[in-house]
Design an enzyme around this catalytic site. Sequence first.
Site, PDB file in Angstrom:
ATOM      1  N   LYS A 206      31.906  34.393  69.991  1.00 45.21           N
ATOM      2  CA  LYS A 206      30.847  34.418  68.975  1.00 45.21           C
ATOM      3  C   LYS A 206      29.508  34.554  69.695  1.00 45.21           C
ATOM      4  CE  LYS A 206      30.762  34.023  64.446  1.00 45.21           C
ATOM      5  NZ  LYS A 206      31.821  34.410  63.527  1.00 45.21           N
TER       6      LYS A 206
ATOM      7  N   GLY B 204      25.745  36.888  50.098  1.00 46.08           N
ATOM      8  CA  GLY B 204      25.558  37.962  51.082  1.00 46.08           C
ATOM      9  C   GLY B 204      26.781  38.844  51.075  1.00 46.08           C
TER      10      GLY B 204
ATOM     11  N   ALA C  27      29.908  38.380  52.172  1.00 45.05           N
ATOM     12  CA  ALA C  27      31.142  37.745  51.700  1.00 45.05           C
ATOM     13  C   ALA C  27      31.036  37.404  50.212  1.00 45.05           C
ATOM     14  CB  ALA C  27      31.433  36.498  52.532  1.00 45.05           C
TER      15      ALA C  27
HETATM   16  P1  NAD Z   1      25.081  37.094  54.836  1.00 45.04           P
HETATM   17  O1  NAD Z   1      23.966  36.960  55.772  1.00 45.04           O
HETATM   18  O2  NAD Z   1      25.417  38.465  54.335  1.00 45.04           O
HETATM   19  O3  NAD Z   1      24.854  36.147  53.568  1.00 45.04           O
HETATM   20  C1  NAD Z   1      24.579  34.789  53.624  1.00 45.04           C
HETATM   21  C2  NAD Z   1      24.236  34.346  52.220  1.00 45.04           C
HETATM   22  O4  NAD Z   1      24.138  32.923  52.176  1.00 45.04           O
HETATM   23  C3  NAD Z   1      22.894  34.874  51.702  1.00 45.04           C
HETATM   24  O5  NAD Z   1      23.040  35.263  50.359  1.00 45.04           O
HETATM   25  C4  NAD Z   1      21.977  33.650  51.763  1.00 45.04           C
HETATM   26  O6  NAD Z   1      20.954  33.705  50.794  1.00 45.04           O
HETATM   27  C5  NAD Z   1      22.963  32.565  51.461  1.00 45.04           C
HETATM   28  N1  NAD Z   1      22.523  31.252  51.907  1.00 45.04           N
HETATM   29  C6  NAD Z   1      21.890  30.905  53.042  1.00 45.04           C
HETATM   30  N2  NAD Z   1      21.659  29.576  53.047  1.00 45.04           N
HETATM   31  C7  NAD Z   1      22.180  29.089  51.911  1.00 45.04           C
HETATM   32  C8  NAD Z   1      22.266  27.803  51.328  1.00 45.04           C
HETATM   33  N3  NAD Z   1      21.770  26.746  51.960  1.00 45.04           N
HETATM   34  N4  NAD Z   1      22.868  27.682  50.125  1.00 45.04           N
HETATM   35  C9  NAD Z   1      23.382  28.767  49.483  1.00 45.04           C
HETATM   36  N5  NAD Z   1      23.316  29.998  49.977  1.00 45.04           N
HETATM   37  C10 NAD Z   1      22.725  30.160  51.162  1.00 45.04           C
HETATM   38  O7  NAD Z   1      26.340  36.434  55.535  1.00 45.04           O
HETATM   39  P2  NAD Z   1      27.883  36.704  55.283  1.00 45.04           P
HETATM   40  O8  NAD Z   1      28.332  37.731  56.240  1.00 45.04           O
HETATM   41  O9  NAD Z   1      28.151  36.855  53.842  1.00 45.04           O
HETATM   42  O10 NAD Z   1      28.478  35.311  55.793  1.00 45.04           O
HETATM   43  C11 NAD Z   1      28.537  34.154  54.953  1.00 45.04           C
HETATM   44  C12 NAD Z   1      29.540  33.183  55.551  1.00 45.04           C
HETATM   45  O11 NAD Z   1      30.785  33.852  55.671  1.00 45.04           O
HETATM   46  C13 NAD Z   1      29.199  32.680  56.955  1.00 45.04           C
HETATM   47  O12 NAD Z   1      29.668  31.369  57.115  1.00 45.04           O
HETATM   48  C14 NAD Z   1      29.972  33.618  57.852  1.00 45.04           C
HETATM   49  O13 NAD Z   1      30.217  33.047  59.115  1.00 45.04           O
HETATM   50  C15 NAD Z   1      31.212  33.788  57.014  1.00 45.04           C
HETATM   51  N6  NAD Z   1      31.988  34.985  57.347  1.00 45.04           N
HETATM   52  C16 NAD Z   1      31.514  36.240  57.128  1.00 45.04           C
HETATM   53  C17 NAD Z   1      32.292  37.337  57.488  1.00 45.04           C
HETATM   54  C18 NAD Z   1      31.860  38.737  57.229  1.00 45.04           C
HETATM   55  O14 NAD Z   1      32.671  39.658  57.476  1.00 45.04           O
HETATM   56  N7  NAD Z   1      30.681  38.990  56.712  1.00 45.04           N
HETATM   57  C19 NAD Z   1      33.537  37.136  58.095  1.00 45.04           C
HETATM   58  C20 NAD Z   1      34.004  35.837  58.278  1.00 45.04           C
HETATM   59  C21 NAD Z   1      33.205  34.767  57.903  1.00 45.04           C
END
Ligand code: NAD
Length: 417
Positions: free
Chosen positions: A107, A221, A223
């Site tokens: 990571k 976001g 996910a």
């Molecule tokens: P992203 O940056 O696209 O979105 C994050 C979202 O979370 C945004 O909408 C933001 O406004 C919101 N957010 C931030 N702080 C917050 C809070 N305190 N309360 C509520 N919402 C809040 O990120 P992502 O890629 O969607 O990732 C989100 C989670 O999923 C993370 O934990 C990431 O590690 C995990 N994840 C993502 C992927 C991927 O392929 N994108 C894969 C595995 C895990």
Amino acid sequence: MAKEELNPFAIAQKQLDTAAEIMQLEPAVHELLRWPVRELHVTLPVKMDDGSTEIFHGFRVQYNDSRGPTKGGLRFHPHETIDTVRALAAWMTWKTAVMDIPLGGGKGGIICNPKVMSPGELERLSRAYIRQVGRILGEDMDIPAPDVYTTPQIMAWMMDEYAFMRGHNVPGVITGKPLPLGGSAGRGDATARGGMYCIREAAKLLGINTQGATMAIQGFGNAGQYAATLAEELLGIKIVAMSDSQGGIYNPKGLDGAAVIAHKQNTGSVINFPGADNVTNAELLELDVDILTPAALENQITGENASRIKAKIVAELANGPTTVEADKILYENGSYVLPDFLCNAGGVTVSYFEQVQNAYGYYWKESQVHELLDEKMTAAFHSVAQAAEKYKVDNRMAAYIVAVGRVAEACKLRGWV
Ligand code: NAD
């Protein structure tokens, strides 16, 4: 009562410790798996648009590469810490192992606030990161991907910078690339889609009909947004609440995912969506829904609020949304948790498919990607469900037992321990 542990790496170590005890892991194997094998800390001077130079700090952690090259996302976040990156690298190790794909876990992260940076500043920061970290990356060494606040465009800049360092194109060094640069069909929604396949299997096991079942999603976001549309499209689920960092919205009659996405694009947030009530992120978690999908950040379900969670299924698309204390409470209360490194493994699985396609120089149709992802997720879900049954543990512990067993076996076969 002792203060609850919220350091993600301490949580990751504690989870491993519990699995090690149940599995009666040899002490040397256990100690090896408690730590990253390698980590790099970097300092990055970046020219800002106003002519000043800002100094950023970043990390890359390679947790364990016994089963293959390390793989894991890059996060741009103002509160990034080395311990968060270590925890996420550990979870990537367990994730690739539980999915049985030939990769290890890594990571990376940069402490920065991308929301206040221009595209030019973000590009210079991304390239600066690769100039430092590129020396330990490679398609056979360590392969980054997008994560919180990083995008396919950022992956494209990084891949380009790496190509300059090596003197030739190396598309497989990074995944989550835009399609014209060797990205895979189906990568965009892979994390959410994989989560939906898991929810489908869990619902079958629990005898829950997903048609018309209700879901709340925290985080909007990559996910969260795809979850909002796919839940309905694939499983007939009704989304009743969604949130982002500014707050959430709730309508028990259901929300139109696509319309909320458009509203967020226009206004910058989901809040004040016409026809819905605003709720806080804390309230959203406690709503009376069938399925709760945390898709934001760590430590959202804690010892403090876990007893008020009503959802029958908690589908962790986010990494580390549930603390150790909360896990116990959810298990005792009968909530069926789909643990993060199983539930959100669709992203890394399609990233792995992307690497395979890059290596072959031959690209698959989206329908093939969906089919293979479904196969992998379904097999992983059932291996975890069977372990939960066999060891009489919750799903997170079961996923650990499956994953740690595979990594431990690889370490032993290599003669490390
Ligand atoms: P992203 O940056 O696209 O979105 C994050 C979202 O979370 C945004 O909408 C933001 O406004 C919101 N957010 C931030 N702080 C917050 C809070 N305190 N309360 C509520 N919402 C809040 O990120 P992502 O890629 O969607 O990732 C989100 C989670 O999923 C993370 O934990 C990431 O590690 C995990 N994840 C993502 C992927 C991927 O392929 N994108 C894969 C595995 C895990």
